[in-house]
Scaffold this motif. Structure first.
Motif, PDB file in Angstrom:
ATOM      1  N   GLN A 125       0.820  -1.209   0.000  1.00 63.27           N
ATOM      2  CA  GLN A 125       0.000   0.000   0.000  1.00 63.27           C
ATOM      3  C   GLN A 125       0.858   1.264   0.000  1.00 63.27           C
ATOM      4  O   GLN A 125       0.450   2.298  -0.520  1.00 63.27           O
ATOM      5  CB  GLN A 125      -0.919  -0.019   1.223  1.00 63.27           C
ATOM      6  N   ASP A 126       2.048   1.189   0.573  1.00 63.26           N
ATOM      7  CA  ASP A 126       2.917   2.359   0.605  1.00 63.26           C
ATOM      8  C   ASP A 126       4.244   2.085  -0.099  1.00 63.26           C
ATOM      9  O   ASP A 126       5.259   2.711   0.202  1.00 63.26           O
ATOM     10  CB  ASP A 126       3.156   2.817   2.050  1.00 63.26           C
ATOM     11  N   ASN A 127       4.207   1.160  -1.037  1.00 59.18           N
ATOM     12  CA  ASN A 127       5.390   0.890  -1.870  1.00 59.18           C
ATOM     13  C   ASN A 127       5.257   1.721  -3.148  1.00 59.18           C
ATOM     14  O   ASN A 127       4.350   1.480  -3.942  1.00 59.18           O
ATOM     15  CB  ASN A 127       5.459  -0.599  -2.202  1.00 59.18           C
ATOM     16  N   PRO A 128       6.110   2.719  -3.362  1.00 59.06           N
ATOM     17  CA  PRO A 128       5.927   3.623  -4.510  1.00 59.06           C
ATOM     18  C   PRO A 128       6.022   2.911  -5.863  1.00 59.06           C
ATOM     19  O   PRO A 128       5.334   3.295  -6.806  1.00 59.06           O
ATOM     20  CB  PRO A 128       7.049   4.645  -4.334  1.00 59.06           C
ATOM     21  N   VAL A 129       6.858   1.889  -5.975  1.00 62.75           N
ATOM     22  CA  VAL A 129       6.963   1.176  -7.252  1.00 62.75           C
ATOM     23  C   VAL A 129       5.697   0.375  -7.511  1.00 62.75           C
ATOM     24  O   VAL A 129       5.152   0.384  -8.624  1.00 62.75           O
ATOM     25  CB  VAL A 129       8.209   0.261  -7.277  1.00 62.75           C
ATOM     26  N   ASP A 130       5.187  -0.314  -6.485  1.00 67.84           N
ATOM     27  CA  ASP A 130       3.915  -1.021  -6.637  1.00 67.84           C
ATOM     28  C   ASP A 130       2.816  -0.053  -7.052  1.00 67.84           C
ATOM     29  O   ASP A 130       1.957  -0.356  -7.891  1.00 67.84           O
ATOM     30  CB  ASP A 130       3.514  -1.694  -5.320  1.00 67.84           C
ATOM     31  N   GLY A 131       2.817   1.133  -6.433  1.00 67.30           N
ATOM     32  CA  GLY A 131       1.796   2.119  -6.759  1.00 67.30           C
ATOM     33  C   GLY A 131       1.853   2.544  -8.209  1.00 67.30           C
ATOM     34  O   GLY A 131       0.817   2.674  -8.876  1.00 67.30           O
ATOM     35  N   PHE A 132       3.052   2.774  -8.710  1.00 70.13           N
ATOM     36  CA  PHE A 132       3.190   3.168 -10.114  1.00 70.13           C
ATOM     37  C   PHE A 132       2.729   2.050 -11.041  1.00 70.13           C
ATOM     38  O   PHE A 132       1.959   2.283 -11.976  1.00 70.13           O
ATOM     39  CB  PHE A 132       4.651   3.530 -10.411  1.00 70.13           C
ATOM     40  N   ILE A 133       3.205   0.829 -10.798  1.00 71.21           N
ATOM     41  CA  ILE A 133       2.826  -0.303 -11.656  1.00 71.21           C
ATOM     42  C   ILE A 133       1.318  -0.524 -11.628  1.00 71.21           C
ATOM     43  O   ILE A 133       0.673  -0.724 -12.658  1.00 71.21           O
ATOM     44  CB  ILE A 133       3.562  -1.586 -11.207  1.00 71.21           C
ATOM     45  N   LEU A 134       0.741  -0.445 -10.431  1.00 67.05           N
ATOM     46  CA  LEU A 134      -0.687  -0.720 -10.284  1.00 67.05           C
ATOM     47  C   LEU A 134      -1.535   0.326 -11.014  1.00 67.05           C
ATOM     48  O   LEU A 134      -2.417  -0.012 -11.807  1.00 67.05           O
ATOM     49  CB  LEU A 134      -1.055  -0.762  -8.802  1.00 67.05           C
ATOM     50  N   ASN A 135      -1.271   1.587 -10.746  1.00 65.71           N
ATOM     51  CA  ASN A 135      -2.149   2.641 -11.250  1.00 65.71           C
ATOM     52  C   ASN A 135      -1.863   3.061 -12.683  1.00 65.71           C
ATOM     53  O   ASN A 135      -2.782   3.306 -13.459  1.00 65.71           O
ATOM     54  CB  ASN A 135      -2.058   3.866 -10.338  1.00 65.71           C
ATOM     55  N   VAL A 136      -0.609   3.142 -13.043  1.00 64.07           N
ATOM     56  CA  VAL A 136      -0.269   3.637 -14.369  1.00 64.07           C
ATOM     57  C   VAL A 136      -0.342   2.530 -15.418  1.00 64.07           C
ATOM     58  O   VAL A 136      -0.641   2.788 -16.576  1.00 64.07           O
ATOM     59  CB  VAL A 136       1.141   4.275 -14.357  1.00 64.07           C
ATOM     60  N   ILE A 137      -0.100   1.295 -15.005  1.00 68.40           N
ATOM     61  CA  ILE A 137      -0.038   0.212 -15.986  1.00 68.40           C
ATOM     62  C   ILE A 137      -1.189  -0.779 -15.824  1.00 68.40           C
ATOM     63  O   ILE A 137      -2.027  -0.934 -16.712  1.00 68.40           O
ATOM     64  CB  ILE A 137       1.318  -0.522 -15.893  1.00 68.40           C
TER      65      ILE A 137
END
Length: 931
Positions: free
Chosen positions: A583-595
């Motif tokens: 939930q607070d992993n910035p790379v996971d956030g980018f992959i999840l939302n942008v891709i």
């Protein structure tokens, strides 16, 4: 003329070497291809009449012997055996008697499209899991059974070779050899000297890696088969050096205008217009001009292309009354927070990466630029698991430019491109400095192992508890080998009553398949796997849920993982798919939302995945920027991630993706093949099932035959059975052993089978051998197991009724492309008559009820023999009824072929001629019970 040189027609009955034979097509005056009467395709021989001491001569089929009467059940057993033995069926689809799967109506559409074309050139681009392999196999089998081809080659990526070999054998009775770099030497040693490998083995599955060398490529081109199937065809479009060589190979193959080509792919257009149109040019050269054609020409070309290109989503199949065969895909997201020691460890690694990158960037050269790949790789491993982090930190990456470039070249950091996803699941090396500098981080990673220190693992365990309690059988996908073993080890500690195993790239494809099968046999399995299983190994028969333990960085990989379970053949009505992310992993956030979320939104809107545009530079920059974000700058709501401050303009990627969506939408409007309607296909398929026998007929026959042979089936889980071959007669047992059925085996008569059971269909060796055994007994034994004659006393008739079981053969002449072929068609039919003084010949609609009457009394042997003889004498006196029926069935067969030909616009013409006399296989008398 000497009898040795009689020109026997296909379908004629002759006698030679003391037994009766059926003459098969491709026979000539001085060379006969013969099948024993009552034998199977495996018993076919070639005979030279001129060398026989007693020349072959015309034979007639013997009538049933009234003295060898049996019971009503034994009579019905013969009826079923005859029906299920049919291979050269009389229907318009020649292949249906030789396939081991009941295709759905929508899967017949590519077959009908193929029949329209003088040379088959098709691009089948149906969605993942719809059944492209079955569609291609149907076409290849049909071409074989029509006599249009005699050799087939499947070209596919290495990891699909074994699967194709198994599918061809299991479903289409095509015994292909696997031709790979490792198997070719052994295969060449086994063939006679001077004989070509491709001549000795008419059916081959060829690894594209094997064929890429110039020597192998030129040899293959010189002797290539008449029919080529290319799986994952998008990997043969232009791009890199390997793809260019594959494309050139296909270009040279299609120079032969008579060669059939079937290309299969779920992603025909991966964002590269040039590659897409290159694929289309293999169907017809002028299709390569579509890209730059004017509106008028483009419209005309696209309409023409629709004859060669079929592309359907699952929702396109609803009108075919087949939507219920696919499960509902229920998706869920499970989050965790990088708390406690795990969060501090992540922050420490991030600080180390930033510090290392800052130092290295002060130097010059390629190493300064490549250091970001190393740091990003380390952060991905840390996000995967403590085990993957430890592995990366302890694996040395030398500081040379070449070694650092290899990190990007091998694409271990990413997941490959949409048209060439990689399956390398080794952790990337991330140790640049001396290990003593990193020892603290390594020790910390080791100390985090287990659910107490690893919140991601704890979240997985909690979610699995829910899935397993609900009865699901999950597959947990991990990115790296170390993570897969780590997860497996800890799941075994928490779920001791479940069978848990890991399958990774450490195993060969054969070993992976064996481990999956063994695990699938368990009552409560959990499979942990890397992406070595996301392509090539179908999991729908054993598993019902997918958990993405590590987010894939390519949405196509996500779809492939889920498509292993959510596909044609999944028996459960629902599958679960879960994404696990920090939930607070910035790379996971980018992959999840942008891709991933963008890809999922497109998939829901269009019904199929559109690959992400390949803008590597922007994606890399954004990933690196995201990796530098501090966790304390991230809001707890994952959906609130704000990537506007990354300093990277992502709008061009979104624009490219939107354009790809619109192109895909336009393509599907043209290529969904709505011109072929269900009403044009469904009646023919249902009619074929009636003639050849479906799942219920197979189940009834095998159950009754096994009981008759003193080896009744045992019940097995969920309406399946267990066969006990050790109790069968010796001769049959030996035949079954040859087919590797030599010990008790679970069998299921409904597709897909229950876990751990074999699917037994009409052309399964068990069915064929049981039918052969019973028919041989009926023709040769004094007390046959299956009766050619019987008298049944029943309350269900009010006058003497005779049923005559018949076998009809037809010579089917087929003209296509100026060439005439003679084929033989066989069918089983029945003729019934009420009364003998004023006989009433009954139509076929009344026969089924008569065949299924219930006996109500016994009859003495003397009366039984008398009634059977009377029925035989009656039919001989009315022999013209057999000729009338044979002619009527031939006309109906011709009408069926013409109707299908018109529906598919098949090129060619047919004539059908009955082969007389008709074989009277059985005579059965129903007597009214007057008591």
């Amino acid at each position: 003329m000497n009898d040795a040189f009689i020109d026997f027609a296909a379908g004629a009955l002759i006698k030679a070497r003391g037994r009766e034979w059926v003459v098969l097509p491709q026979s000539e005056k001085d060379l006969l291809r013969l099948r024993p009467l009552g034998g199977s395709e495996d018993d076919i021989v070639t005979l030279l009449p001129g060398l026989e001491l007693i020349p072959p001569h015309t034979a007639t089929f013997e009538w049933p012997n009234p003295q060898h009467a049996g019971t009503h059940d034994a009579a019905m057993l013969l009826r079923d055996a005859l029906q299920l033995k049919l291979r050269a069926g009389a229907g318009p689809f020649r292949s249906f008697g030789n396939i081991a799967v009941e295709p759905r109506a929508y899967q017949l559409v590519p077959l009908l499209m193929a029949l329209r074309l003088p040379t088959v050139r098709l691009l089948i681009a149906d969605d993942v899991g719809i059944g492209k392999t079955i569609e291609a196999g149907l076409i290849a089998r049909e071409l074989l059974d029509r006599g249009e081809i005699s050799r087939i080659a499947v070209l596919c990526p290495p990891h699909l070779v074994e699967q194709w070999q198994q599918e061809l054998q299991t479903h289409f009775h095509i015994k292909a050899v696997a031709l790979t770099a490792s198997s070719v030497n052994r295969l060449e040693r086994e063939i006679p000297h001077g004989v070509s490998l491709f001549d000795h083995h008419p059916f081959v599955v060829v690894s594209l890696d094997y064929i890429k060398s110039e020597r192998h490529r030129e040899h293959f081109l010189a002797i290539a088969p008449e029919c080529i199937i290319v799986d994952e065809a998008h990997t043969c479009a232009t791009g890199g050096q390997g793809k260019q060589l594959r494309f050139e190979l296909l270009q040279r193959l299609v120079v032969d205008e008579s060669r059939h080509l079937l290309m299969l792919t779920a992603t025909p257009h991966s964002g590269d217009d040039t590659a897409f149109h290159n694929l289309l040019s293999l169907l017809k050269p002028e299709f390569s001009t579509l890209q730059g054609a004017g509106v008028g020409v483009r419209k005309e070309l696209r309409e023409d292309l629709a004859r060669y290109f079929v592309q359907r989503r699952r929702k396109d199949i609803e009108e075919w009354q087949d939507d219920s065969i696919f499960p509902r895909r229920m998706t869920k997201e499970v989050t965790y927070v990088l708390t406690g020691r795990w969060g501090r460890f992540f922050d420490e690694v991030q600080e180390y990466c930033i510090e290392l990158a800052d130092r290295t960037e002060k130097s010059s050269g390629q190493a300064a630029r490549m250091i970001w790949y190393a740091t990003l790789a380390l952060l991905r491993c840390v996000a995967s698991s403590p085990a993957a982090a430890e592995k990366a930190l302890t694996t040395r990456l030398a500081g040379t430019i070449e070694d650092m470039e290899s990190l990007a070249d091998e694409e271990r950091l990413y997941d490959g491109h949409a048209d060439d996803l990689m399956t390398n699941d080794l952790e990337p090396a991330a140790q640049i400095e001396d290990v003593s500098r990193l020892q603290g981080l390594i020790d910390e990673a080791r100390g985090l192992a287990g659910s107490e220190g690893d919140p991601k693992l704890a979240a997985l365990i909690q979610h699995l508890k829910e899935l397993l309690k609900a009865g699901f059988r999950p597959v947990v996908f991990c990115r790296y080998i170390a993570t897969a073993h780590y997860v497996t080890h800890h799941l075994k500690r928490h779920f001791k009553d479940f069978t848990i195993d890991a399958v990774t790239g450490e195993f060969t494809p054969e070993e992976r398949e064996a481990r999956v099968f063994e695990l699938g046999e368990a009552d409560r399995p959990v499979l942990v796997a890397t992406d070595c299983l996301s392509e090539g190994v179908n999991l729908q028969h054993q598993f019902t849920a997918v958990v993405h333990y590590d987010l894939a960085w390519n949405p196509t990989r996500h779809e492939q993982r889920e498509g292993r379970v959510d596909r044609f053949g999944q028996k459960e009505p629902e599958v679960r798919c879960t994404m696990l992310y920090g939930q607070d992993n910035p790379v996971d956030g980018f992959i999840l939302n942008v891709i991933l979320k963008k890809a999922e939104a497109i998939r829901k809107e269009l019904g199929v995945l559109v690959p992400m545009p390949e803008d590597e530079q922007r994606i890399n920059q954004a990933l690196i920027k995201a990796a530098l974000l501090k966790r304390n700058r991230i809001k707890t709501d994952q959906m609130a991630f704000d990537f506007g401050d990354l300093g990277v303009d992502l709008k061009p990627i979104e624009s490219q993706w939107h354009d790809a969506l619109e192109r895909a939408r336009a393509n599907r409007t043209v290529f969904a093949q709505r011109r072929l309607k269900p009403e044009e296909v469904l009646p023919e398929w249902r009619k074929q099932l009636t003639v050849l026998g479906g799942e219920q007929d197979v189940e009834r026959f095998v159950r009754n035959a096994s009981s008759r042979l003193n080896s009744p089936l045992e019940t097995y889980k969920r309406k399946a059975y267990r066969l006990l071959p050790q109790h069968l007669p010796t001769a049959l047992r030996e035949r079954l052993e040859h087919e590797k059925i030599d010990k008790p085996v679970a069998i299921d008569f409904h597709y897909p089978p229950v876990t751990g059971a074999q699917f037994v269909h009409r052309s399964h060796p068990l069915v064929s051998l049981l039918a052969d055994t019973l028919l041989e007994s009926a023709l040769t034994d004094d007390r046959p197991l299956a009766a050619r004659a019987a008298v049944t006393v029943t309350t269900e008739v009010d006058v003497v009724t005779c049923i005559y079981l018949l076998r009809l053969r037809h010579q089917l002449s087929y003209v296509r492309r100026g060439e005439t072929r003679h084929l033989m068609a066989e069918e089983t039919a029945a003729l019934a008559v009420r009364g003998r003084t004023n006989p009433e010949w009954l139509d076929e609609g009344n026969l089924q009820a008569l065949l299924n009457v219930t006996p109500s009394a016994n009859l003495s042997p003397e009366l039984t023999e008398r009634e059977i003889q009377a029925a035989i004498d009656f039919l001989k006196a009315n022999n013209n009824q057999l000729d009338i029926m044979a002619s009527s069935r031939a006309e109906a067969l011709l009408a069926d072929h013409r109707r299908v030909r018109e529906a598919s616009r098949d090129l060619g013409s047919y004539t059908v001629r009955p082969c007389l006399p008709v074989d009277v296989m059985g005579v059965y008398v129903l007597l009214p019970d007057t008591l």
